[in-house]
Design a protein around this motif. Sequence first.
Motif, PDB file in Angstrom:
ATOM      1  N   ARG A 112       0.837  -1.210   0.000  1.00 52.27           N
ATOM      2  CA  ARG A 112       0.000   0.000   0.000  1.00 52.27           C
ATOM      3  C   ARG A 112       0.867   1.252   0.000  1.00 52.27           C
ATOM      4  O   ARG A 112       0.592   2.206  -0.741  1.00 52.27           O
ATOM      5  N   GLU A 113       1.913   1.260   0.818  1.00 55.88           N
ATOM      6  CA  GLU A 113       2.792   2.427   0.882  1.00 55.88           C
ATOM      7  C   GLU A 113       3.526   2.637  -0.441  1.00 55.88           C
ATOM      8  O   GLU A 113       3.772   3.783  -0.843  1.00 55.88           O
ATOM      9  N   ALA A 117      -1.372   0.402 -11.023  1.00 56.72           N
ATOM     10  CA  ALA A 117      -2.334  -0.702 -10.983  1.00 56.72           C
ATOM     11  C   ALA A 117      -2.035  -1.502  -9.729  1.00 56.72           C
ATOM     12  O   ALA A 117      -1.000  -2.158  -9.634  1.00 56.72           O
ATOM     13  N   ALA A 118      -2.917  -1.405  -8.732  1.00 56.67           N
ATOM     14  CA  ALA A 118      -2.721  -2.100  -7.460  1.00 56.67           C
ATOM     15  C   ALA A 118      -3.453  -3.439  -7.498  1.00 56.67           C
ATOM     16  O   ALA A 118      -4.650  -3.496  -7.792  1.00 56.67           O
ATOM     17  N   VAL A 119      -2.724  -4.489  -7.199  1.00 58.36           N
ATOM     18  CA  VAL A 119      -3.259  -5.853  -7.252  1.00 58.36           C
ATOM     19  C   VAL A 119      -3.252  -6.446  -5.850  1.00 58.36           C
ATOM     20  O   VAL A 119      -2.263  -6.316  -5.121  1.00 58.36           O
ATOM     21  N   ASP A 120      -4.348  -7.081  -5.465  1.00 54.24           N
ATOM     22  CA  ASP A 120      -4.395  -7.735  -4.159  1.00 54.24           C
ATOM     23  C   ASP A 120      -5.522  -8.759  -4.169  1.00 54.24           C
ATOM     24  O   ASP A 120      -6.491  -8.617  -4.926  1.00 54.24           O
ATOM     25  N   ILE A 121      -5.402  -9.768  -3.341  1.00 56.40           N
ATOM     26  CA  ILE A 121      -6.458 -10.780  -3.236  1.00 56.40           C
ATOM     27  C   ILE A 121      -7.626 -10.270  -2.396  1.00 56.40           C
ATOM     28  O   ILE A 121      -8.725 -10.809  -2.452  1.00 56.40           O
ATOM     29  N   ASN A 122      -7.394  -9.200  -1.620  1.00 54.17           N
ATOM     30  CA  ASN A 122      -8.377  -8.665  -0.680  1.00 54.17           C
ATOM     31  C   ASN A 122      -9.025  -7.414  -1.267  1.00 54.17           C
ATOM     32  O   ASN A 122      -8.418  -6.340  -1.307  1.00 54.17           O
ATOM     33  N   ALA A 123     -10.268  -7.545  -1.704  1.00 56.32           N
ATOM     34  CA  ALA A 123     -10.961  -6.430  -2.354  1.00 56.32           C
ATOM     35  C   ALA A 123     -11.181  -5.261  -1.406  1.00 56.32           C
ATOM     36  O   ALA A 123     -11.026  -4.095  -1.790  1.00 56.32           O
ATOM     37  N   SER A 124     -11.548  -5.533  -0.158  1.00 52.87           N
ATOM     38  CA  SER A 124     -11.804  -4.444   0.784  1.00 52.87           C
ATOM     39  C   SER A 124     -10.524  -3.680   1.111  1.00 52.87           C
ATOM     40  O   SER A 124     -10.554  -2.457   1.317  1.00 52.87           O
ATOM     41  N   ALA A 125      -9.389  -4.397   1.152  1.00 56.85           N
ATOM     42  CA  ALA A 125      -8.104  -3.732   1.400  1.00 56.85           C
ATOM     43  C   ALA A 125      -7.758  -2.793   0.245  1.00 56.85           C
ATOM     44  O   ALA A 125      -7.249  -1.689   0.456  1.00 56.85           O
TER      45      ALA A 125
END
Length: 270
Positions: free
Chosen positions: A19-20, A33-41
């Motif tokens: 995130r930082e 383009a930010a990728v993560d498995i956690n949609a709320s995060a």
Amino acid sequence: MKVQNKVVVVTGGGNGMGRELVLALLSKGASVAAVDINASALEETLALAGKNRDRLATYTLNITDRALVDALPDQVISRFGAVDGIINNAGIIQPFVRLKDLDYAAIERVINVNLFGTLYMTKAFLPHLLARPEAHITNISSMGGFLPVPGQTIYGAAKAAVKLLTEGLSSELLGTNVKVTVVFPGAIGTNIVVNSGVKMDLQQENRRDGPTPKVLAPGKAAQIILEGIENDRYRVMVGSDARLMDAIYRLNPQRAARFIYNQMSALLPK
């Protein structure tokens, strides 16, 4: 590669150091383009982007799914018109247990996220990066990728593989427009334990010998990493602990391993 006006993909962009990195890139004028498995995060990261959110796109994705990763470059290019860099930051640790007590499901999960997730992302984006005037690949290894940590043997093995994968890729790309950086963070103040689904025994934590290790703030870690990217550094040590242990390990690997054992062995179940 200077990141201003570049398009950079960051995995693990929903929390912690990822995130930082996203927020720091945006502040420097990059599109992300930010990728993560956690949609709320990812939604939280988007909210924190504030006035820069128009240059941020989020993608909820499991990087261990090769088909989904293979489809990602076209999605990013459709949104931003190009992609100039990737930062493979997403990673998880293993439960703090000895190898003999670690089940195969945990072993496969740690290797799949840390090694194959990095590999899939690199393979998917590399052809597009080679087509750019300049581009950059950054892979996050770990201090545990060159220094054995008891109770994190499989995590360390996966991060050591990331180290050699990155260094080999750097050699293969010599003479091209794509630069490569491998990053070795030490102790960073993130929620990697919780995000990895690992339970810690607080009584074991309190039995740790010696002083409590200092942790580096994720924002400061992100600044160090981006400085390394913008200066096309081959390797970046993040934190005084990573720099110190790298120096000790080079001089006396066995001494370095024993030092870490003395610091960390209390975390292991008796």
